[in-house]
Design an enzyme around this catalytic site. Sequence first.
Site, PDB file in Angstrom:
ATOM      1  N   LYS A  10      31.051  29.848  30.437  1.00 24.51           N
ATOM      2  CA  LYS A  10      31.185  31.010  31.038  1.00 24.51           C
ATOM      3  C   LYS A  10      30.018  31.894  30.658  1.00 24.51           C
ATOM      4  O   LYS A  10      29.251  31.610  29.112  1.00 24.51           O
ATOM      5  CB  LYS A  10      32.948  31.611  30.564  1.00 24.51           C
ATOM      6  CG  LYS A  10      34.088  30.770  31.399  1.00 24.51           C
ATOM      7  CD  LYS A  10      35.052  31.606  30.851  1.00 24.51           C
ATOM      8  CE  LYS A  10      36.356  31.059  32.059  1.00 24.51           C
ATOM      9  NZ  LYS A  10      37.618  31.539  31.827  1.00 24.51           N
ATOM     10  N   TYR A  50      38.006  33.434  42.420  1.00 23.43           N
ATOM     11  CA  TYR A  50      39.562  33.566  41.358  1.00 23.43           C
ATOM     12  C   TYR A  50      40.251  34.066  42.597  1.00 23.43           C
ATOM     13  O   TYR A  50      41.549  35.038  42.039  1.00 23.43           O
ATOM     14  CB  TYR A  50      39.204  34.520  40.551  1.00 23.43           C
ATOM     15  CG  TYR A  50      38.298  33.578  39.253  1.00 23.43           C
ATOM     16  CD1 TYR A  50      39.451  32.390  38.391  1.00 23.43           C
ATOM     17  CD2 TYR A  50      36.930  33.957  38.952  1.00 23.43           C
ATOM     18  CE1 TYR A  50      38.754  31.677  37.404  1.00 23.43           C
ATOM     19  CE2 TYR A  50      36.372  32.759  37.684  1.00 23.43           C
ATOM     20  CZ  TYR A  50      37.358  32.646  37.266  1.00 23.43           C
ATOM     21  OH  TYR A  50      36.409  31.443  35.931  1.00 23.43           O
ATOM     22  N   ASN A 113      36.834  33.776  26.954  1.00 21.97           N
ATOM     23  CA  ASN A 113      37.186  32.998  26.066  1.00 21.97           C
ATOM     24  C   ASN A 113      36.529  31.245  26.776  1.00 21.97           C
ATOM     25  O   ASN A 113      36.569  30.394  27.143  1.00 21.97           O
ATOM     26  CB  ASN A 113      39.057  32.719  26.835  1.00 21.97           C
ATOM     27  CG  ASN A 113      39.147  32.232  28.310  1.00 21.97           C
ATOM     28  OD1 ASN A 113      38.502  32.183  28.978  1.00 21.97           O
ATOM     29  ND2 ASN A 113      40.363  32.005  28.873  1.00 21.97           N
ATOM     30  N   HIS A 116      36.361  27.314  31.764  1.00 24.23           N
ATOM     31  CA  HIS A 116      37.093  27.225  32.326  1.00 24.23           C
ATOM     32  C   HIS A 116      36.999  25.604  32.700  1.00 24.23           C
ATOM     33  O   HIS A 116      36.679  24.921  32.692  1.00 24.23           O
ATOM     34  CB  HIS A 116      36.448  27.727  33.472  1.00 24.23           C
ATOM     35  CG  HIS A 116      37.834  27.680  35.161  1.00 24.23           C
ATOM     36  ND1 HIS A 116      38.354  27.894  35.044  1.00 24.23           N
ATOM     37  CD2 HIS A 116      37.548  26.221  35.612  1.00 24.23           C
ATOM     38  CE1 HIS A 116      38.954  27.341  36.119  1.00 24.23           C
ATOM     39  NE2 HIS A 116      38.612  26.441  36.369  1.00 24.23           N
ATOM     40  N   GLU A 127      38.039  23.042  43.710  1.00 26.44           N
ATOM     41  CA  GLU A 127      37.005  23.907  42.423  1.00 26.44           C
ATOM     42  C   GLU A 127      35.619  23.601  42.831  1.00 26.44           C
ATOM     43  O   GLU A 127      34.928  24.111  42.806  1.00 26.44           O
ATOM     44  CB  GLU A 127      37.505  23.933  40.904  1.00 26.44           C
ATOM     45  CG  GLU A 127      38.968  24.742  41.484  1.00 26.44           C
ATOM     46  CD  GLU A 127      39.474  25.588  39.604  1.00 26.44           C
ATOM     47  OE1 GLU A 127      38.400  24.217  38.218  1.00 26.44           O
ATOM     48  OE2 GLU A 127      40.266  25.995  39.758  1.00 26.44           O
TER      49      GLU A 127
END
Length: 138
Positions: A10, A50, A113, A116, A127
């Site tokens: 990320k 998302y 965080n 993913h 995905e």
Amino acid sequence: MSQRTLSIIKPDATKKNLIGKIVARFESEGLRIAAIRKAHLSRPEAEGFYAVHSERPFFGELVDFMTSGPCVLIVLEGDNAVLKNREIMGATNPADAADNTLRKLYADSIGENAVHGSDSEENAAIEIAYFFQGIQVF
């Protein structure tokens, strides 16, 4: 059983120059990079990816974060890749993540965080197709 899964490094982790460390960790844990590309997600791309969270209160923040800078999209391959990747990542909240997991080491918060990872083999296929459609995955 060999599987494929999607991992995303990320924007927070790319800003900290952690791409090499994270990729090296995947490889040292026995996962193979089947495809990799760096991208700066557009708002529509992030919203589409998302979409499952679109009704959640954090959706706007998540999309803002995921479009805030470049990320690295990776197809990982290996024995039980989905579960192995999730174990390497650690819990979503870095405060709850096990020692030496990517999120314990590199994440700033539950929202930022670092990585993913697909949560199931079925979602991994969806995905991977979302980000690598029309691109040969080796």
